[in-house]
Design an enzyme around this catalytic site. Structure first.
Site, mmCIF file in Angstrom:
data_model
loop_
_atom_site.group_PDB
_atom_site.id
_atom_site.type_symbol
_atom_site.label_atom_id
_atom_site.label_comp_id
_atom_site.label_asym_id
_atom_site.label_seq_id
_atom_site.Cartn_x
_atom_site.Cartn_y
_atom_site.Cartn_z
ATOM 1 C CD GLU A 1 45.584 35.223 30.282
ATOM 2 O OE1 GLU A 1 44.344 35.309 30.327
ATOM 3 O OE2 GLU A 1 46.305 35.275 31.281
ATOM 4 N N GLY B 1 36.826 26.868 25.676
ATOM 5 C CA GLY B 1 36.683 26.427 27.049
ATOM 6 C C GLY B 1 36.743 27.560 28.051
ATOM 7 C CD GLU C 1 37.321 37.827 33.289
ATOM 8 O OE1 GLU C 1 38.413 38.345 32.998
ATOM 9 O OE2 GLU C 1 37.166 36.607 33.487
ATOM 10 C CG HIS D 1 41.910 39.650 35.824
ATOM 11 N ND1 HIS D 1 42.997 39.151 36.477
ATOM 12 C CD2 HIS D 1 41.136 38.577 35.520
ATOM 13 C CE1 HIS D 1 42.889 37.826 36.559
ATOM 14 N NE2 HIS D 1 41.768 37.455 35.991
ATOM 15 C CD GLU E 1 43.305 34.149 35.839
ATOM 16 O OE1 GLU E 1 42.239 34.453 36.420
ATOM 17 O OE2 GLU E 1 43.573 34.542 34.692
#
Ligand SMILES: [Zn+2]
Length: 874
Positions: free
Chosen positions: A153, A286, A324, A327, A346
């Site tokens: 992604e 990150g 997660e 999603h 998100e």
């Protein structure tokens, strides 16, 4: 995706988003996607990695359909070497442009409408950075081992195989992966068959996926263990490097609980036969975790626990698992049409994670926690230069990369929470179900969700949602009570955009859902129209709260009389209203809408037994004021006041957990000990030292719940000899999670010379590369200028190990923590060669620096005067 950069729980906030790597230059305003052409329906991709050579061999067959005659086919590919390409067995000319990341296949004769098969033989790269197919390294008995995993992604699937890499081009993926002797392959779906090859290698064919977006594909190869459980007919697994699987028990159970809850909530069962959660050693890019369908990737510290894990780590694991897995429906089953709607993905997953937490761990008070953390931060970011609307036009991959920020996640969450509170939980859930059901295995845009919720609730949701998602910022509502007559008093309302700097002084107005309540219990629900003036009628005449329960995204400024009444009856307010009012008046102290004294009076009114999250918010404010006062004549007085303010809380929480205490009380203990240890409280420092020394021979001296905190206090106040001991301990750690914890401890040393030593250690091999940025960010919490100078001086060396996206986000994040206006020019100079597309990040950092400087020069004197007036008589 979940992003988490700095160490959780530290009184430090380097707000680092992920910046884009500069892949590509397209004219502004032109969406970087492939329109028309052939539409893929099936990819058969076989991968044979060669870790030693950092390459993999690939072979791919794509089934496509075109409705028009095509002279050439264009699809995405990056960093691949194409050795052979045919369409329907006819060789085609190949052109790969690594600048635009486009592969053009030109057949000798134009392609007629119909179905075609593209066959491509190629090779690709295994990366060290966390994108494409990459390796993570770990140690087993002193030997370096690798696990190969993927991260795509938004647009790196094109590094695994040529494909149409845009979320609306869903296709079936049939994946085949070859693993070396002793290793196993993992993917989104269960293995369908496998065969033994020469040299002990295994080739695994995975079952077909449902039609899905390419950014959700996952491939992994490693020496792994797997533990499993069953829930509602689905196999849930945790996969780790060999020997670590038991550390995934908590995550496994959490996932089972969450999947069962979502099956009920969405009214659509989890759609794949299995759901694995893969723990990758190390860290990268990150990000913390990625929602690949059926094969969610996490870095170890976000999935695994050990004997040293405290409450914060447990809650982090649960929260990331819940995010997660949300999603898997919202993002994977139904996918946004394009990255413009990333916020929906998100924001919704973040909101849903809190919803699941409220259901499964109500004692964590997830909404109150969100109010004090995510919402407080984003309302700060959203009130000054550099903010942007939740929904924004994304044209390029760079822009998509930068869209993963607090506005997308936390404002997105806050808007969804506001809409749910407005229409009611049941109507909202029906709307979500209908939306998922209508678009499953397909793509959608933001308006599809709102129209489903509007239809399910019969409420005018679209107007409110549009105003809060397409306008930057949010309103401040001024409430003024009128005279009491006939047992009731009208409340006049006015609204404008809340501004922390001039850039936010613009004229937007919003339709605002309002819940208002008298302290005696009478309440009303209404919507203030998108007009400057309005009115409320709440039966009764007593003190009142506007935005009761704090479910809506705005601030409230009260008239003096009502504010005084709220302060007098502060303990009668719910914890949400206490925290919300404190948060508003802290912001008003900085914006100038109310004096600092108004906030400090409210803070002083918080009851001794305040909810632990309200108490923790006060701890943060004390530390923020102490930080503002650093180097000023008031410094000692502010620290002294801070200690006096927090010592009663220390007496309340003590060093030892009580039987059955609330988890948030456990977290409050961490916050209070850490704060007092930094404010120079001698008793706390002595006890931390005693426990750390005793832990050498007494394993009970530092239970997991306070270990990191006590070590942090010890490190903060460390002498050079004590610092040396901590470094020895950190160097001796072999497990990545433990290394990371201990280096974060080392990084907290307050002494300038010790902070310098820590920075110098980041230049050598002692600290694993993936931890270095975090270590430097922690040092910067107390030594901002020192770290900045170091980053500038060693830029070339640091950029060697910093992953490309962080080469921008990391220095910008360090600079943004400064309170020195001169830092703005220094950052501008540093950022001279940054791509134009990351300009927004630099501006946002500059506004954070300027705001902090203005708070100190213009607002802090009022706080200093208030604190001086509280000083005990000598
Ligand atoms: Zn996410």
């Amino acid at each position: 995706m979940t992003f988490r950069f700095a160490a959780a729980g530290l009184a430090f906030a380097a707000a680092l988003g992920l910046a884009g790597s500069c892949s590509n230059a397209q004219p502004a305003g032109q969406r970087e996607w492939i329109a028309g052409g052939a539409i893929p329906s099936r990819y058969e991709i076989a991968i044979d990695p060669n870790d030693t050579a950092s390459t993999f061999a690939g072979e791919e067959t794509i089934t496509v359909q075109n409705t028009e005659t095509l002279a050439a086919l264009e699809l995405n590919a990056a960093d691949l070497t194409i050795t052979q390409a045919t369409i329907d067995t006819t060789p085609v000319a190949v052109k790969l442009d690594n600048g635009t990341q486009r592969l053009t296949l030109s057949p000798p004769q134009a392609l007629q409408p119909g179905a075609h098969h593209i066959h491509i033989v190629y090779s690709g790269k295994i990366y060290d950075g966390a994108y494409g197919l990459f390796r993570t390294k770990y140690n087993v008995n002193g030997h370096e081992q690798h696990m190969l995993i993927t991260q795509f992604e938004p647009s790196d699937a094109r590094r695994l195989a040529p494909m149409w890499d845009q979320p609306n081009r869903r296709a079936v993926f049939s994946l085949t992966v070859t693993a070396p002797r002793g290793q196993h392959a993992i993917s989104n779906m269960p293995a369908a068959s496998s065969e033994q090859l020469s040299g002990g290698r295994t080739r695994t064919h995975f079952a077909d996926t449902p039609p899905m977006a390419s950014y959700l594909v996952f491939v992994g190869v490693g020496d792994i263990d797997r533990i499993t459980t069953q829930v509602d007919g689905v196999e849930i697994g945790v996969i780790t490097r060999r020997g670590a699987a038991e550390r995934g028990r908590y995550a496994l159970q959490s996932a089972a609980d969450v999947v069962h809850y979502y099956n009920q909530y969405f009214g659509i069962p989890y759609p794949l036969p299995k759901l694995d959660m893969i723990a990758a050693p190390g860290a990268g890019g990150g990000f913390a975790a990625m929602e690949n369908w059926g094969a969610i990737l996490y870095f170890d510290q976000y999935l695994l626990l050990d004997e040293h894990s405290g409450e914060a780590e447990r809650e982090t694991v649960f929260g990331d698992v819940a995010h997660e897995i949300a999603h898997q429906w919202f993002g994977d089953l139904v996918t946004m049409q394009w990255w413009d709607d990333l916020w929906l993905n998100e924001g919704f997953a973040s909101w849903m994670a809190s919803k699941a937490t409220e259901h499964l761990h109500p004692d964590w008070h997830p909404w109150l926690q969100q109010l004090s953390e995510g919402t407080a931060k984003v309302m700060n970011d959203d009130a000054r230069a550099g903010t942007h609307p939740v929904v924004r036009e994304i044209n390029t991959i760079d822009e998509a990369n930068q869209a993963f920020d607090s506005i997308t996640y936390d404002k997105g969450l806050a808007v969804i929470r506001m809409i749910e509170a407005y229409v009611g939980e049941d109507a909202f859930r029906r709307g979500v179900h209908n939306y998922l059901d209508a678009h499953k295995l397909g793509n959608s845009v933001t308006a599809d969700l709102w129209s489903a919720v509007q239809a399910a609730s019969g409420q005018p949701v679209m107007d409110i949602a549009r105003a809060f998602t397409t306008q930057p910022g949010y309103p401040i509502v001024r409430a003024t009570g009128g005279a009491c007559s006939g047992g009731t008093s009208p409340i006049a309302l006015s609204q404008r955009r809340f501004a922390l700097d001039d850039a936010a002084r613009t004229g937007q107005l919003w339709p605002i859902p309002i819940v208002a309540q008298r302290l005696d219990g009478q309440s009303v629900r209404t919507v203030m129209a998108a007009q400057a003036q309005g009115a409320l009628n709440v039966p009764g005449c007593g003190a009142y709260i506007v935005n009761a329960g704090r479910s809506a995204y705005f601030r409230v400024l009260y008239d003096g009389a009502n504010l005084q009444a709220l302060r007098q009856h502060f303990s009668a307010l719910s914890a949400d209203d206490q925290l919300g009012t404190l948060s508003d008046y802290w912001a008003f102290a900085r914006s100038g809408d109310a004096p600092f004294g108004a906030y400090l009076d409210l803070m002083a009114a918080a009851p001794a037994n305040a909810d632990p999250l309200v108490a923790a918010d006060n701890v943060s404010s004390v530390m923020a004021l102490a930080s503002y006062a650093r180097g000023r004549p008031s410094e000692a007085a502010v620290r002294d006041w801070g200690r006096r303010t927090l010592q009663p809380l220390m007496a309340r929480v003590g060093w030892t957990a009580r039987a059955n205490e609330a988890p948030n009380e456990t977290s409050l203990r961490d916050a209070v000990i850490a704060a007092l240890g930094r404010l120079g409280d001698e008793a706390v420092i002595a006890e931390a030292r005693r426990r750390v020394d005793a832990s050498a021979h007494d394993s009970t001296a530092l239970p997991g719940a306070i270990r990191d905190t006590a070590l942090g206090v010890y490190a903060y106040n460390a002498t050079p000899a004590q610092y040396d001991k901590l470094v020895v301990q950190a160097r001796a750690a072999t497990d990545f999670v433990e290394q990371r914890r201990l280096w974060i401890v080392v990084a907290q040393a307050h002494d300038d010379a010790l902070a310098r030593r820590t920075l110098n250690l980041t230049l050598a091999d002692a600290i694993p590369q993936q931890i270095r940025a975090t270590v430097m960010a922690v040092v910067a919490g107390d030594h901002n200028q020192l770290v900045w100078t170091f980053v500038v001086e060693h830029r070339a060396a640091i950029e060697q190990w910093l992953e490309p996206p962080l080469r921008i986000a990391f220095p910008v994040g360090i600079a943004s923590g400064s309170s020195d206006p001169a830092m703005v020019a220094a950052l501008e100079a540093y950022a001279q060669n940054f791509p134009a597309s990351v300009r927004g990040q630099v501006l946002e950092a500059a506004s954070a620096i300027n705001l902090r400087a203005a708070t100190i020069s213009q607002r802090l004197p009022a706080a200093e005067a208030w604190i001086a007036a509280q000083a005990p008589a000598r």
